[in-house]
Motif scaffolding. Structure first.
Motif, PDB file in Angstrom:
ATOM      1  N   GLU A  33       0.838  -1.189   0.000  1.00  0.00           N
ATOM      2  CA  GLU A  33       0.000   0.000   0.000  1.00  0.00           C
ATOM      3  C   GLU A  33       0.878   1.246   0.000  1.00  0.00           C
ATOM      4  OE1 GLU A  33      -3.719   2.034   2.508  1.00  0.00           O
ATOM      5  OE2 GLU A  33      -2.612   0.337   3.347  1.00  0.00           O
ATOM      6  N   VAL A  34       0.568   2.176  -0.905  1.00  0.00           N
ATOM      7  CA  VAL A  34       1.318   3.418  -1.011  1.00  0.00           C
ATOM      8  C   VAL A  34       0.322   4.571  -1.166  1.00  0.00           C
ATOM      9  CG1 VAL A  34       3.122   4.692  -2.225  1.00  0.00           C
ATOM     10  CG2 VAL A  34       3.184   2.189  -2.192  1.00  0.00           C
ATOM     11  N   GLY A  35       0.523   5.635  -0.427  1.00  0.00           N
ATOM     12  CA  GLY A  35      -0.342   6.801  -0.510  1.00  0.00           C
ATOM     13  C   GLY A  35       0.204   7.847  -1.465  1.00  0.00           C
ATOM     14  N   ALA A  36      -0.675   8.769  -1.894  1.00  0.00           N
ATOM     15  CA  ALA A  36      -0.295   9.901  -2.739  1.00  0.00           C
ATOM     16  C   ALA A  36      -1.346  10.986  -2.566  1.00  0.00           C
ATOM     17  CB  ALA A  36      -0.179   9.489  -4.195  1.00  0.00           C
ATOM     18  N   GLY A  37      -1.002  12.220  -2.955  1.00  0.00           N
ATOM     19  CA  GLY A  37      -1.892  13.366  -2.800  1.00  0.00           C
ATOM     20  C   GLY A  37      -2.929  13.455  -3.900  1.00  0.00           C
ATOM     21  N   SER A  38      -4.145  13.791  -3.540  1.00  0.00           N
ATOM     22  CA  SER A  38      -5.248  13.923  -4.489  1.00  0.00           C
ATOM     23  C   SER A  38      -4.926  14.921  -5.597  1.00  0.00           C
ATOM     24  CB  SER A  38      -6.508  14.382  -3.746  1.00  0.00           C
ATOM     25  OG  SER A  38      -7.569  14.622  -4.638  1.00  0.00           O
ATOM     26  N   GLY A  39      -5.241  14.541  -6.828  1.00  0.00           N
ATOM     27  CA  GLY A  39      -5.053  15.429  -7.968  1.00  0.00           C
ATOM     28  C   GLY A  39      -3.644  15.497  -8.505  1.00  0.00           C
ATOM     29  N   THR A  40      -2.706  14.760  -7.911  1.00  0.00           N
ATOM     30  CA  THR A  40      -1.312  14.829  -8.332  1.00  0.00           C
ATOM     31  C   THR A  40      -0.984  13.741  -9.352  1.00  0.00           C
ATOM     32  OG1 THR A  40      -0.474  13.338  -6.600  1.00  0.00           O
ATOM     33  CG2 THR A  40      -0.708  15.678  -6.032  1.00  0.00           C
ATOM     34  N   THR A  41       0.120  13.939 -10.053  1.00  0.00           N
ATOM     35  CA  THR A  41       0.564  12.928 -11.014  1.00  0.00           C
ATOM     36  C   THR A  41       1.047  11.667 -10.309  1.00  0.00           C
ATOM     37  OG1 THR A  41       2.762  13.967 -11.059  1.00  0.00           O
ATOM     38  CG2 THR A  41       1.209  14.617 -12.777  1.00  0.00           C
ATOM     39  N   GLN A  42       1.322  11.759  -9.017  1.00  0.00           N
ATOM     40  CA  GLN A  42       1.769  10.578  -8.286  1.00  0.00           C
ATOM     41  C   GLN A  42       0.671   9.515  -8.204  1.00  0.00           C
ATOM     42  OE1 GLN A  42       2.897  13.830  -6.700  1.00  0.00           O
ATOM     43  NE2 GLN A  42       4.428  13.361  -8.248  1.00  0.00           N
ATOM     44  N   VAL A  43      -0.581   9.950  -8.101  1.00  0.00           N
ATOM     45  CA  VAL A  43      -1.691   8.991  -8.081  1.00  0.00           C
ATOM     46  C   VAL A  43      -1.725   8.215  -9.393  1.00  0.00           C
ATOM     47  CG1 VAL A  43      -4.195   8.710  -8.004  1.00  0.00           C
ATOM     48  CG2 VAL A  43      -3.087  10.334  -6.472  1.00  0.00           C
ATOM     49  N   THR A  44      -1.642   8.941 -10.496  1.00  0.00           N
ATOM     50  CA  THR A  44      -1.645   8.290 -11.809  1.00  0.00           C
ATOM     51  C   THR A  44      -0.464   7.354 -11.966  1.00  0.00           C
ATOM     52  OG1 THR A  44      -2.708  10.246 -12.770  1.00  0.00           O
ATOM     53  CG2 THR A  44      -1.648   8.723 -14.298  1.00  0.00           C
ATOM     54  N   ARG A  45       0.701   7.795 -11.490  1.00  0.00           N
ATOM     55  CA  ARG A  45       1.901   6.967 -11.609  1.00  0.00           C
ATOM     56  C   ARG A  45       1.750   5.654 -10.840  1.00  0.00           C
ATOM     57  NH1 ARG A  45       6.254   8.766 -13.496  1.00  0.00           N
ATOM     58  NH2 ARG A  45       5.749  10.915 -12.974  1.00  0.00           N
ATOM     59  N   LEU A  46       1.192   5.736  -9.648  1.00  0.00           N
ATOM     60  CA  LEU A  46       0.988   4.517  -8.848  1.00  0.00           C
ATOM     61  C   LEU A  46      -0.032   3.590  -9.506  1.00  0.00           C
ATOM     62  CD1 LEU A  46       1.002   5.941  -5.207  1.00  0.00           C
ATOM     63  CD2 LEU A  46       2.675   4.365  -6.203  1.00  0.00           C
ATOM     64  N   GLU A  47      -1.080   4.158 -10.069  1.00  0.00           N
ATOM     65  CA  GLU A  47      -2.090   3.335 -10.739  1.00  0.00           C
ATOM     66  C   GLU A  47      -1.490   2.620 -11.943  1.00  0.00           C
ATOM     67  OE1 GLU A  47      -6.042   6.008  -9.548  1.00  0.00           O
ATOM     68  OE2 GLU A  47      -5.028   6.304 -11.488  1.00  0.00           O
ATOM     69  N   GLU A  48      -0.644   3.321 -12.693  1.00  0.00           N
ATOM     70  CA  GLU A  48       0.013   2.695 -13.848  1.00  0.00           C
ATOM     71  C   GLU A  48       1.000   1.616 -13.391  1.00  0.00           C
ATOM     72  OE1 GLU A  48       1.717   6.043 -15.793  1.00  0.00           O
ATOM     73  OE2 GLU A  48      -0.144   6.574 -16.859  1.00  0.00           O
ATOM     74  N   ALA A  49       1.726   1.879 -12.305  1.00  0.00           N
ATOM     75  CA  ALA A  49       2.666   0.901 -11.775  1.00  0.00           C
ATOM     76  C   ALA A  49       1.925  -0.331 -11.275  1.00  0.00           C
ATOM     77  CB  ALA A  49       3.490   1.514 -10.647  1.00  0.00           C
ATOM     78  N   SER A  50       0.734  -0.124 -10.703  1.00  0.00           N
ATOM     79  CA  SER A  50      -0.069  -1.246 -10.218  1.00  0.00           C
ATOM     80  C   SER A  50      -0.477  -2.171 -11.364  1.00  0.00           C
ATOM     81  CB  SER A  50      -1.306  -0.715  -9.490  1.00  0.00           C
ATOM     82  OG  SER A  50      -2.074  -1.781  -8.973  1.00  0.00           O
ATOM     83  N   LYS A  51      -0.874  -1.569 -12.494  1.00  0.00           N
ATOM     84  CA  LYS A  51      -1.236  -2.365 -13.668  1.00  0.00           C
ATOM     85  C   LYS A  51      -0.035  -3.154 -14.186  1.00  0.00           C
ATOM     86  CE  LYS A  51      -4.841   0.859 -15.182  1.00  0.00           C
ATOM     87  NZ  LYS A  51      -5.233   1.847 -16.222  1.00  0.00           N
ATOM     88  N   ALA A  52       1.139  -2.526 -14.132  1.00  0.00           N
ATOM     89  CA  ALA A  52       2.358  -3.214 -14.569  1.00  0.00           C
ATOM     90  C   ALA A  52       2.675  -4.388 -13.644  1.00  0.00           C
ATOM     91  CB  ALA A  52       3.529  -2.232 -14.602  1.00  0.00           C
ATOM     92  N   CYS A  53       2.405  -4.209 -12.357  1.00  0.00           N
ATOM     93  CA  CYS A  53       2.609  -5.306 -11.404  1.00  0.00           C
ATOM     94  C   CYS A  53       1.742  -6.498 -11.794  1.00  0.00           C
ATOM     95  CB  CYS A  53       2.251  -4.851  -9.987  1.00  0.00           C
ATOM     96  SG  CYS A  53       3.399  -3.669  -9.242  1.00  0.00           S
ATOM     97  N   GLU A  54       0.467  -6.237 -12.069  1.00  0.00           N
ATOM     98  CA  GLU A  54      -0.463  -7.320 -12.421  1.00  0.00           C
ATOM     99  C   GLU A  54      -0.066  -7.982 -13.735  1.00  0.00           C
ATOM    100  OE1 GLU A  54      -4.765  -6.747 -10.889  1.00  0.00           O
ATOM    101  OE2 GLU A  54      -4.166  -4.775 -11.685  1.00  0.00           O
ATOM    102  N   ALA A  55       0.386  -7.158 -14.700  1.00  0.00           N
ATOM    103  CA  ALA A  55       0.808  -7.708 -15.989  1.00  0.00           C
ATOM    104  C   ALA A  55       2.007  -8.628 -15.836  1.00  0.00           C
ATOM    105  CB  ALA A  55       1.131  -6.575 -16.961  1.00  0.00           C
ATOM    106  N   ALA A  56       2.796  -8.372 -14.799  1.00  0.00           N
ATOM    107  CA  ALA A  56       3.983  -9.202 -14.539  1.00  0.00           C
ATOM    108  C   ALA A  56       3.655 -10.385 -13.620  1.00  0.00           C
ATOM    109  CB  ALA A  56       5.080  -8.344 -13.925  1.00  0.00           C
ATOM    110  N   GLY A  57       2.370 -10.567 -13.332  1.00  0.00           N
ATOM    111  CA  GLY A  57       1.969 -11.687 -12.489  1.00  0.00           C
ATOM    112  C   GLY A  57       2.138 -11.441 -11.003  1.00  0.00           C
TER     113      GLY A  57
END
Length: 298
Positions: A165-189
């Motif tokens: 679990e990782v937090g980020a500030g609302s409306g920031t690019t960090q939220v988007t970055r974490l969401e994209e990284a999460s998808k990459a995690c799932e794609a890698a199994g």
């Protein structure tokens, strides 16, 4: 790290302010003052000259970007110093407004409430469709904090937080970055990242301190500062990214952009800009040139 004078860091480390965007001009404290250049003032739009000031919006967050000093009414920080110096170089006053939240910045620009906004705003192609940018700070490094007693091993990439679990500030690019990284995690199994969104950085940092969230992702310079003054936390992750620079944001097609860009490049050239960053211990983010709109992404 050289620290700005007159600041009790621990008292300010998690400071937040509840002012609203409708508040009047907020007083500021600048660490550096510069001389006006009459030639640059000629670049200002006639309506701004007639009004006599530029309206700048910011979301006071944490040192060293923008924050309230101990009096809880005076703004200071990198953004304040940079834009106030731009105003002085252009020979015009800058009046500051508290936007009441990061999410209020773009709507405030679009409606003309603010002429400019500075609040650690990354220029992105998506945002560039609705607002304009003039760059002024290299934000190619992000930080992740955790509690010291969690004994998180230092890491350099977001694939090392898959399943966590990782937090980020609302409306920031960090939220988007974490969401994209999460998808990459799932794609890698691997297990996805649980992304927890907080109203702002202070709320996220406090959540780490209290143990409600194990980690928080944000701008490196801000989290580095806080890790030095908030004893329970440490900087565990240093993530290199390839983002466009942090920029001054404008309403689309603002006539003010050429003047602000010229003033920034003047400050870069004469060394005033670097002095501002060094005062806050963040000279590592200095840019060599201020760029505008699409040239930022080239």
């Amino acid at each position: 790290m050289k620290l700005a004078k007159g600041i009790t860091l621990l008292a300010l480390a998690l400071s937040a302010h509840t002012a609203f965007a409708a508040d009047p001009s907020v007083p500021t404290d600048s660490s550096l003052h510069v001389q006006a250049d009459p030639a640059l003032k000629s670049l200002l739009p006639a309506d701004v000259v007639k009004r006599g000031y530029i309206v700048a919006g910011t979301n006071p967050n944490t040192p060293p970007t923008t924050f309230y000093k101990e009096d809880n009414k005076t703004l200071a920080g990198r953004e304040i110093d940079v834009m106030n110096a731009v105003g002085e170089r252009l020979g015009i006053q800058v009046q500051w407004r508290d936007t009441g939240g990061f999410d209020n910045i773009i709507p405030g620009l679009k409606t003309g409430r603010y002429d400019v906004a500075l609040s650690n705003i990354n220029a992105t192609p998506t945002r560039a469709k609705i607002i304009d940018f003039v760059s002024y700070y290299d934000a190619s490094l992000l930080g992740i904090i955790s509690r010291k007693d969690a004994n998180v091993a230092p890491f350099k990439t977001l694939d090392e937080v898959c399943g966590k679990e990782v937090g980020a500030g609302s409306g920031t690019t960090q939220v988007t970055r974490l969401e994209e990284a999460s998808k990459a995690c799932e794609a890698a199994g691997k297990q996805p990242i649980k992304v927890s969104v907080f109203p702002d950085r202070p709320a996220g940092v406090q959540a780490v301190v209290s143990g409600r969230v194990p980690m928080f992702l944000g701008p490196y310079e801000g989290l580095l500062w806080q890790a030095k003054v908030i004893k329970p936390i440490t900087l565990s992750g240093e993530i290199t990214v390839h983002d466009a620079p942090v920029s001054v944001a404008f309403p689309k097609d603002s006539a003010l952009e050429p003047a602000v860009q010229a003033a920034l490049n003047s400050l870069i050239k004469d060394g005033s800009y670097k002095k501002i960053l060094d005062n806050w211990g963040i000279g590592f983010g200095a840019v060599k040139e201020s760029k505008r709109n699409q040239e930022i992404f080239q």
